[in-house]
Design an enzyme around this catalytic site. Structure first.
Site, short mmCIF file in Angstrom:
data_model
loop_
_atom_site.label_atom_id
_atom_site.label_comp_id
_atom_site.label_asym_id
_atom_site.label_seq_id
_atom_site.Cartn_x
_atom_site.Cartn_y
_atom_site.Cartn_z
N SER A 66 0.80 -1.22 0.00
CA SER A 66 0.00 0.00 0.00
C SER A 66 0.83 1.28 0.00
O SER A 66 0.31 2.35 -0.28
CB SER A 66 -0.93 0.02 1.21
OG SER A 66 -0.20 0.16 2.42
N LYS A 92 0.84 4.83 6.79
CA LYS A 92 0.25 5.63 5.72
C LYS A 92 0.91 7.00 5.69
O LYS A 92 1.64 7.38 6.60
CB LYS A 92 -1.27 5.80 5.93
CG LYS A 92 -2.07 4.52 6.06
CD LYS A 92 -2.11 3.71 4.77
CE LYS A 92 -2.89 2.41 4.98
NZ LYS A 92 -2.83 1.54 3.78
#
Length: 246
Positions: free
Chosen positions: A77, A122
Site C-alpha cells: 500500500s 500511511k
C-alpha cells in the site's frame, strides 16, 4: 670544649621511598563494584557473557519502547517508496515534545477499531482543520484549496484517487492515504464509518524516518515538498468544481 650540638643527618634508611610506599589503586568503591559484578557473574549461568547480553537486551528493549521501533512493511500500500518486507525505523519521540504530524509525514498508527486490527503505515494528507478534496480539474488532490502534485511518490500509473471525497479534518485527527492509491485501504474507505476514516493523533505510534533493510534500499524518508505550498487554513477558496467552501 665546643659545647654546641652538631646537627646530625636524619637517617633516611628508616623512611620508605616513593617506590616502596604501598598504594591502593582501587578504592573501596571500585572493589565493591568489582565484587558485586563478580558475584552476579558467578550466580548467572554463562557468567559475564550472559550478564553482558542481558544488559544489551535491556538497553535495546528500552530504545524500542521509548525511542525507535522497527516495523516491517506488510503490504504494497505504500509502494513505490516502501516495498513489502522493507524494515523501517519508527521515531517514537517525533511527536512527544509538542510537535504534531505534518502533511507528507509517513506515520505508523494503531488502527484497531478504525481500519481493522494491528498497526498501519500511511502518509498524512490532511491535519486537523484541513479541507481535503478529490479532485481538481487535473485529477489532483486539493488541500485547503491548493492542488498538490503527488507524482514524486505515488505508485507509477496510479491516479491520486478514484474515490471522490470532500472532507474537513477534525482537530486532533489525521486524514491518511497510502502511496499506492489503487492498493491501499485508508481514510477514503472509511468515510462512512464511525470517526469518518480519521486517525486520532493520540493513536500515532511515531514517524517512519528510515528504511534500514534491505541495505541496498536503505534511505532516509524525507518529508516531500509537495505540500509546502498548502496554506495552514482555508479561507473560502474554490475547489476543482468551482464551488466555494468557507
Amino acid at each position: 670544649m665546643d659545647t654546641e650540638a652538631q646537627p646530625t643527618e636524619r637517617d633516611r634508611s628508616s623512611r620508605p621511598s616513593d617506590a616502596e610506599q604501598s598504594s591502593d589503586p582501587e578504592g573501596p568503591e571500585e572493589r565493591s563494584r568489582s565484587a558485586l559484578s563478580a558475584r552476579i557473574s558467578d550466580w548467572v549461568p554463562g557468567g559475564r557473557i550472559t550478564v553482558t547480553g542481558l544488559v544489551l537486551l535491556l538497553f535495546l528493549l528500552l530504545i524500542s519502547t521509548f525511542v525507535l521501533q522497527p516495523f516491517q512493511i506488510p503490504s504494497g500500500s505504500m509502494e513505490r517508496g516502501l516495498r513489502i518486507g522493507d524494515r523501517v525505523l519508527v521515531n517514537k519521540v517525533a511527536y512527544r515534545f509538542g510537535d504534531q504530524p505534518q502533511r507528507g509525514d509517513i506515520v505508523v498508527f494503531d488502527g484497531t477499531g478504525l481500519f481493522g486490527h494491528g498497526d498501519y503505515i500511511k502518509r498524512v494528507v490532511g491535519v486537523g482543520g484541513d479541507h481535503v478534496v478529490c479532485c481538481d480539474r487535473e485529477g489532483r488532490v486539493q488541500v485547503n484549496g491548493q492542488s498538490v502534485d503527488e507524482s514524486a511518490f505515488l505508485h507509477p500509473g496510479d491516479r491520486p484517487s478514484t474515490v471522490r471525497f470532500d472532507v474537513v479534518v477534525p482537530d486532533g485527527t489525521l486524514f491518511v492515504m497510502g502511496d499506492h492509491r489503487s492498493d491501499s485501504s485508508d481514510s477514503r474507505d472509511h468515510l462512512g464509518s464511525p470517526g469518518g476514516g480519521m486517525v486520532p493523533v493520540d493513536d500515532v505510534i511515531g514517524r517512519a524516518d528510515w528504511i534500514v533493510w534491505p541495505f541496498g534500499h536503505a534511505t532516509h524518508l524525507d518529508r516531500p515538498g509537495a505540500y509546502a505550498r498548502v496554506p495552514a487554513t482555508e479561507a473560502s477558496e474554490p475547489d476543482g468544481a468551482g464551488n466555494t467552501h468557507g
